[in-house]
Design an enzyme around this catalytic site. Structure first.
Site, PDB file in Angstrom:
ATOM      1  N   ASP A  15       0.880  -1.005  -0.060  1.00  0.00           N
ATOM      2  CA  ASP A  15       0.137   0.117  -0.149  1.00  0.00           C
ATOM      3  C   ASP A  15       0.686   1.335  -0.100  1.00  0.00           C
ATOM      4  O   ASP A  15       2.140   1.205   0.181  1.00  0.00           O
ATOM      5  CB  ASP A  15      -0.901   0.036   1.144  1.00  0.00           C
ATOM      6  CG  ASP A  15      -1.699   1.167   1.146  1.00  0.00           C
ATOM      7  OD1 ASP A  15      -2.378   1.474   0.293  1.00  0.00           O
ATOM      8  OD2 ASP A  15      -1.660   1.930   2.641  1.00  0.00           O
ATOM      9  N   ASP A  17      -0.408   5.224   0.792  1.00  0.00           N
ATOM     10  CA  ASP A  17      -0.406   6.053   2.138  1.00  0.00           C
ATOM     11  C   ASP A  17      -0.338   5.302   3.529  1.00  0.00           C
ATOM     12  O   ASP A  17      -1.149   4.408   3.561  1.00  0.00           O
ATOM     13  CB  ASP A  17      -1.725   6.579   1.905  1.00  0.00           C
ATOM     14  CG  ASP A  17      -1.854   7.705   0.617  1.00  0.00           C
ATOM     15  OD1 ASP A  17      -0.932   8.300   0.467  1.00  0.00           O
ATOM     16  OD2 ASP A  17      -2.784   7.565   0.052  1.00  0.00           O
ATOM     17  N   ASP A 177      -1.622  -1.001   6.010  1.00  0.00           N
ATOM     18  CA  ASP A 177      -1.844  -0.557   7.290  1.00  0.00           C
ATOM     19  C   ASP A 177      -3.288  -0.442   7.661  1.00  0.00           C
ATOM     20  O   ASP A 177      -3.434   0.034   8.917  1.00  0.00           O
ATOM     21  CB  ASP A 177      -1.227   0.912   7.143  1.00  0.00           C
ATOM     22  CG  ASP A 177      -2.190   1.797   6.404  1.00  0.00           C
ATOM     23  OD1 ASP A 177      -2.566   1.577   5.229  1.00  0.00           O
ATOM     24  OD2 ASP A 177      -2.202   3.005   6.901  1.00  0.00           O
TER      25      ASP A 177
END
Length: 235
Positions: A15, A17, A177
């Site tokens: 991922d 961000d 995250d």
């Protein structure tokens, strides 16, 4: 052009961000420009976990909700376009890679892994940001929410990213995250590593990823344990 892997190891998909890069300040400052135009109270960057992580549309909705304002679909569509226009000019003002990212990519690349990015950020922004941060050439594919006709948590976003990177969708590891990343990997039948320092309104400890890491210097050993071929090569 992404560098070629030395061996046919599992593809490692990240991922963006909150995983590779700490983008919260630039994202929230862009959103706050829009909120100021609409006379809505700004969102402090400390609330990043509450608003960032599911793409720009969701972030706008969450931000305005924190300010006590609901949005019609037409208004959301307008704000989304304005957000993209403003953010494109300010996407790397305060954004930085998280500590240890470059070193982790070095180790994984040297071990023969293909590297890729699967993000709900739009593709042009994702590529531009990673170029600004000096790591775009490390990834065999950088796929955003508009790269395909589907986006995370649809597992085809992840498997399509792996295929575009030249990897095997059955042999990959997701690093993210948030619930979105974990749900996407689970739906694709792939192991998922969650970082604790990203943007999620639910702690990753409550989401049962395969492995949780606090720092990027832990990632190589985790990937080694999750990829049987690599484990055998370095045993």
């Amino acid at each position: 052009m992404a560098r070629q892997p030395l061996n046919d190891r599992a593809t490692v998909v990240f991922d963006l961000d909150g995983t590779l890069a700490d983008t919260a300040a630039d994202l929230i400052e862009t959103m706050n420009v829009l909120m100021a135009r609409e006379n809505v109270a700004p969102v402090p960057v400390e609330r990043a976990r509450d608003v960032v992580g599911a793409g720009a549309r969701a972030m706008i909705q969450r931000g305005f909700a924190l300010g006590g304002r609901s949005l019609s679909q037409d208004k959301l569509d307008q704000l989304f376009v304005d957000f993209l226009d403003h953010y494109a000019q300010h996407l790397a003002v305060k954004t930085r890679l998280f500590p240890g990212v470059v070193e982790a990519l070095d180790l994984l690349e040297a071990a023969g892994h293909r590297l890729a990015v699967c993000t709900n950020k739009v593709e042009t922004h994702s590529v531009a940001l990673l170029e600004a941060l000096g790591v775009a050439d490390r990834f065999a594919a950088i796929c955003g929410r508009d790269t395909f006709a589907y986006a995370k948590p649809d597992p085809r976003h992840l498997t399509g990213t792996i295929e575009k990177a030249g990897g095997d969708p059955a042999r990959a590891i997701m690093v993210g995250d948030s619930r979105t990343d974990i749900d996407t990997a689970r739906a694709a039948g792939l192991p998922v590593v969650a970082v604790t320092f990203g943007y999620t309104d639910t702690p990753v400890t409550a989401l049962a990823p395969d492995v949780i890491i606090d720092r990027f210097d832990e990632l190589y050993d985790v990937v080694r344990a999750l990829d049987p071929d690599l484990a055998a090569a370095v045993a």
